[in-house]
Write a protein that holds these residues in place. Sequence first.
Motif, PDB file in Angstrom:
ATOM      1  N   GLY A   8      24.072  22.608 -26.088  1.00 13.92           N
ATOM      2  CA  GLY A   8      24.582  21.259 -25.896  1.00 13.92           C
ATOM      3  C   GLY A   8      26.098  21.215 -25.988  1.00 13.92           C
ATOM      4  O   GLY A   8      26.745  22.198 -26.330  1.00 13.92           O
ATOM      5  N   GLY A   9      26.638  20.047 -25.673  1.00 10.76           N
ATOM      6  CA  GLY A   9      28.082  19.894 -25.755  1.00 10.76           C
ATOM      7  C   GLY A   9      28.539  18.618 -25.081  1.00 10.76           C
ATOM      8  O   GLY A   9      27.740  17.744 -24.748  1.00 10.76           O
ATOM      9  N   LEU A  10      29.850  18.549 -24.897  1.00 11.88           N
ATOM     10  CA  LEU A  10      30.476  17.395 -24.255  1.00 11.88           C
ATOM     11  C   LEU A  10      30.915  17.790 -22.851  1.00 11.88           C
ATOM     12  O   LEU A  10      31.566  18.829 -22.670  1.00 11.88           O
ATOM     13  N   LEU A  17      25.599  21.536 -17.659  1.00 15.30           N
ATOM     14  CA  LEU A  17      25.346  22.247 -18.909  1.00 15.30           C
ATOM     15  C   LEU A  17      24.034  22.997 -18.761  1.00 15.30           C
ATOM     16  O   LEU A  17      23.156  22.583 -17.983  1.00 15.30           O
ATOM     17  N   ARG A  18      23.896  24.082 -19.511  1.00 24.98           N
ATOM     18  CA  ARG A  18      22.626  24.782 -19.557  1.00 24.98           C
ATOM     19  C   ARG A  18      22.160  24.874 -21.002  1.00 24.98           C
ATOM     20  O   ARG A  18      22.855  25.453 -21.845  1.00 24.98           O
ATOM     21  N   LEU A  19      21.001  24.322 -21.263  1.00 26.92           N
ATOM     22  CA  LEU A  19      20.390  24.417 -22.575  1.00 26.92           C
ATOM     23  C   LEU A  19      19.458  25.627 -22.615  1.00 26.92           C
ATOM     24  O   LEU A  19      18.829  25.964 -21.607  1.00 26.92           O
ATOM     25  N   SER A  20      19.384  26.242 -23.776  1.00 24.10           N
ATOM     26  CA  SER A  20      18.489  27.370 -23.987  1.00 24.10           C
ATOM     27  C   SER A  20      17.576  27.075 -25.165  1.00 24.10           C
ATOM     28  O   SER A  20      17.960  26.364 -26.100  1.00 24.10           O
ATOM     29  N   THR A 118      19.655  19.460 -29.871  1.00 29.33           N
ATOM     30  CA  THR A 118      21.014  19.816 -29.496  1.00 29.33           C
ATOM     31  C   THR A 118      21.623  18.636 -28.749  1.00 29.33           C
ATOM     32  O   THR A 118      21.005  18.083 -27.844  1.00 29.33           O
ATOM     33  N   GLN A 119      22.820  18.246 -29.157  1.00 33.99           N
ATOM     34  CA  GLN A 119      23.441  17.041 -28.619  1.00 33.99           C
ATOM     35  C   GLN A 119      24.080  17.305 -27.270  1.00 33.99           C
ATOM     36  O   GLN A 119      24.842  18.257 -27.105  1.00 33.99           O
TER      37      GLN A 119
END
Length: 124
Positions: A8-10, A17-20, A118-119
Motif C-alpha cells: 500500500g501507499g500514497l 500500485l501493486r499489492l502483495s 494495508t492502506q
Amino acid sequence: VQLQASGGGLVQAGGSLRLSCAASGDTLFNYALGWFRQAPGKEREFVAAIRWSTGRTVYRDSVKGRFTMSRDNAKRTVYLQMNSLNPEDTSVYYCTARHSWTLNWDSASEYTYWGQGTQVTVSS
C-alpha cells in the motif's frame, strides 16, 4: 493459513500500485484467495478473488478493467495490480482466504483467514 499483505501507499489519481499477499501454512491448491477493502465509516467490500487451482478471477464491477489479481505458485503469493486509481479507491485493503471456492465469493463472511490491512490512499 497466515496472510501477510504489503504494497500500500500514497499515489496520485491515475497512478498505479501493486499489492502483495504472501500465504504460509497450508497447501493452497484448493483455496480461494481474495481482496476486500474498507473505507472509514463504510462496510468492508469485495474487490477481487482468485481460485488458486485454476487461476480463475472475479472482480467487483467498479474495478473491472483497472485491477488485475494474479498468483505466483512458487512464491505462494497473490497480487493485486491496481491501475487508473481514483480517490474512491482509497481504503484499507485486506487479503483473505478460504479452503475452497465459493459461489458467494463476494461475501466477507465466506472467508476464514484474514491478513492485516494495508492502506491505499489516492489523492486527487
